[in-house]
Write a protein that holds these residues in place. Structure first.
Motif, short mmCIF file in Angstrom:
data_model
loop_
_atom_site.label_atom_id
_atom_site.label_comp_id
_atom_site.label_asym_id
_atom_site.label_seq_id
_atom_site.Cartn_x
_atom_site.Cartn_y
_atom_site.Cartn_z
N GLY A 148 -5.78 119.69 32.11
CA GLY A 148 -5.59 119.32 30.71
C GLY A 148 -4.27 118.62 30.47
N THR A 149 -3.21 119.13 31.10
CA THR A 149 -1.89 118.50 30.98
C THR A 149 -1.92 117.10 31.55
OG1 THR A 149 -0.75 120.63 31.09
CG2 THR A 149 0.54 118.67 31.64
N LEU A 150 -2.57 116.96 32.70
CA LEU A 150 -2.66 115.66 33.37
C LEU A 150 -3.34 114.63 32.49
CD1 LEU A 150 -2.37 113.90 35.90
CD2 LEU A 150 -4.46 114.95 36.78
N LEU A 151 -4.47 115.01 31.90
CA LEU A 151 -5.19 114.08 31.03
C LEU A 151 -4.35 113.69 29.82
CD1 LEU A 151 -8.80 115.58 31.11
CD2 LEU A 151 -8.06 113.38 32.04
N GLY A 152 -3.67 114.67 29.22
CA GLY A 152 -2.82 114.38 28.08
C GLY A 152 -1.68 113.44 28.44
N ASN A 153 -1.04 113.69 29.59
CA ASN A 153 0.05 112.83 30.03
C ASN A 153 -0.45 111.41 30.31
OD1 ASN A 153 1.79 114.95 29.84
ND2 ASN A 153 1.96 115.32 32.04
N GLN A 154 -1.63 111.30 30.91
CA GLN A 154 -2.15 109.98 31.23
C GLN A 154 -2.55 109.21 29.98
OE1 GLN A 154 -5.14 110.87 34.21
NE2 GLN A 154 -3.65 110.65 35.86
N ARG A 155 -3.07 109.90 28.98
CA ARG A 155 -3.36 109.22 27.71
C ARG A 155 -2.08 108.69 27.09
NH1 ARG A 155 -7.46 113.29 27.06
NH2 ARG A 155 -5.96 114.68 26.04
N ARG A 156 -1.00 109.49 27.15
CA ARG A 156 0.28 109.04 26.62
C ARG A 156 0.80 107.84 27.42
NH1 ARG A 156 3.09 107.62 22.61
NH2 ARG A 156 5.34 108.02 22.73
N ALA A 157 0.66 107.88 28.74
CA ALA A 157 1.10 106.76 29.57
C ALA A 157 0.33 105.49 29.23
CB ALA A 157 0.93 107.12 31.05
N GLU A 158 -0.96 105.62 28.99
CA GLU A 158 -1.77 104.45 28.64
C GLU A 158 -1.34 103.86 27.30
OE1 GLU A 158 -5.65 106.08 28.79
OE2 GLU A 158 -5.72 106.13 31.00
N GLU A 159 -1.00 104.73 26.35
CA GLU A 159 -0.52 104.26 25.06
C GLU A 159 0.80 103.50 25.21
OE1 GLU A 159 1.34 106.09 20.91
OE2 GLU A 159 0.27 107.40 22.31
N LEU A 160 1.72 104.07 26.00
CA LEU A 160 3.00 103.41 26.23
C LEU A 160 2.80 102.08 26.96
CD1 LEU A 160 5.15 106.49 27.29
CD2 LEU A 160 5.37 105.18 25.17
N ASP A 161 1.85 102.05 27.88
CA ASP A 161 1.59 100.82 28.63
C ASP A 161 1.07 99.72 27.70
OD1 ASP A 161 1.34 99.45 31.30
OD2 ASP A 161 -0.76 99.33 30.63
N ARG A 162 0.19 100.09 26.77
CA ARG A 162 -0.31 99.09 25.82
C ARG A 162 0.83 98.53 24.97
NH1 ARG A 162 -4.70 102.78 25.59
NH2 ARG A 162 -3.77 103.87 23.81
N ARG A 163 1.73 99.40 24.53
CA ARG A 163 2.87 98.94 23.73
C ARG A 163 3.77 98.03 24.56
NH1 ARG A 163 5.58 104.25 21.49
NH2 ARG A 163 7.20 102.72 20.97
N ALA A 164 4.03 98.43 25.81
CA ALA A 164 4.90 97.62 26.67
C ALA A 164 4.28 96.27 26.97
CB ALA A 164 5.18 98.38 27.97
N LEU A 165 2.97 96.25 27.20
CA LEU A 165 2.30 94.99 27.50
C LEU A 165 2.37 94.05 26.30
CD1 LEU A 165 0.70 93.43 29.61
CD2 LEU A 165 -1.38 94.48 28.71
N ARG A 166 2.14 94.60 25.11
CA ARG A 166 2.21 93.78 23.90
C ARG A 166 3.62 93.22 23.70
NH1 ARG A 166 -0.03 97.18 21.02
NH2 ARG A 166 1.78 98.25 20.17
N LEU A 167 4.64 94.05 23.94
CA LEU A 167 6.02 93.60 23.78
C LEU A 167 6.37 92.53 24.82
CD1 LEU A 167 7.71 97.03 23.06
CD2 LEU A 167 7.67 95.07 21.51
N ARG A 168 5.88 92.68 26.03
CA ARG A 168 6.17 91.67 27.06
C ARG A 168 5.55 90.32 26.69
NH1 ARG A 168 8.65 93.77 31.48
NH2 ARG A 168 8.37 96.00 31.92
N ARG A 169 4.35 90.36 26.14
CA ARG A 169 3.71 89.11 25.71
C ARG A 169 4.48 88.47 24.57
NH1 ARG A 169 -2.44 91.60 25.87
NH2 ARG A 169 -2.83 91.25 28.11
N ASP A 170 4.91 89.31 23.61
CA ASP A 170 5.71 88.78 22.49
C ASP A 170 7.03 88.20 23.00
OD1 ASP A 170 3.72 89.56 20.78
OD2 ASP A 170 4.75 91.37 20.08
N LEU A 171 7.63 88.88 23.97
CA LEU A 171 8.89 88.39 24.53
C LEU A 171 8.71 87.04 25.21
CD1 LEU A 171 10.61 91.57 26.02
CD2 LEU A 171 11.68 89.88 24.52
N ALA A 172 7.59 86.88 25.91
CA ALA A 172 7.34 85.60 26.58
C ALA A 172 7.22 84.48 25.54
CB ALA A 172 6.07 85.69 27.42
N ASP A 173 6.52 84.76 24.44
CA ASP A 173 6.38 83.75 23.39
C ASP A 173 7.73 83.43 22.75
OD1 ASP A 173 3.67 83.72 23.84
OD2 ASP A 173 3.18 85.09 22.20
#
Length: 212
Positions: A78-103
């Protein structure tokens, strides 16, 4: 294994399916040994029954420990799944910011080239630089949060290893059941990468060795 293109590292390694499978294997009850044949008597029969009682007692301890380990692993899943969901959320935010930074980086270059000719472009360049700095700050915050998540994830994995060690029975039967240690060594490999050679015996030790 998840691919984190925004974070560019995996803060929460692990395989929840493998953890669940390991938990099921731990929870499976051992069959009790058969009683001595009817009509068998004498010193040999008495010795067999005495040893059988000891084995049954030890198997009970092993079964109890395995079921306790299954509960620990269920909690970790259960902890693992929760941590991985949080990691996926952070990854989406980071990916969006990297794209904005490139622009914005393109805008910084474009307005910087034009700023030599007009004051208006100089102002636009300053705004683009400020926007770039703000996005960089936001990305750094996301990456810092991901690193904290990684640290907490590994710390919890080590706590799981300690709990497994605490549940491990110390009996002659348990010593013979190499599958208990092999199971947790396998689990550690699935969770956090290839295990290092363990220098101590036991499930908890094998798990901790795999954690690195």
């Amino acid at each position: 294994m998840a691919e984190y293109r925004g974070l560019r590292f995996d803060p929460t390694p692990g395989n929840a399916g493998a953890v669940a499978a390991a938990s099921e294997r731990c929870a499976a009850a051992f069959a009790d040994p058969s009683a001595s044949p009817r009509g068998w008597s004498g010193a040999a029969a008495d010795g067999f029954r005495t040893r059988l009682e000891a084995v049954v007692s030890e198997l009970t301890a092993v079964r109890r420990a395995m079921r306790a380990a299954a509960e620990v692993l269920d909690g970790w899943a259960g902890t693992l799944l929760g941590n991985q969901r949080r990691a996926e959320e952070l990854d989406r935010r980071a990916l969006r910011l990297r794209r904005d930074l490139a622009d914005v980086a393109d805008e910084v270059d474009r307005t910087g080239a034009l700023a030599r000719f007009t004051a208006a472009h100089g102002s636009a360049h300053d705004e683009a630089v400020a926007r770039h700095d703000e996005l960089t700050r936001q990305l750094d915050e996301v990456l810092d949060e991901a690193r904290r998540l990684e640290r907490d994830h590994h710390a919890e994995a080590r706590r799981v290893a300690a709990r497994l060690r605490a549940e491990e029975p110390s009996t002659a039967v348990a010593d013979a059941l190499t599958g208990f240690s092999a199971l947790t060594a396998e689990l550690a490999s699935v969770l956090l990468g290839p295990p290092r050679p363990a220098v101590t015996r036991g499930a908890g030790a094998a798990f901790r060795a795999g954690l690195g």
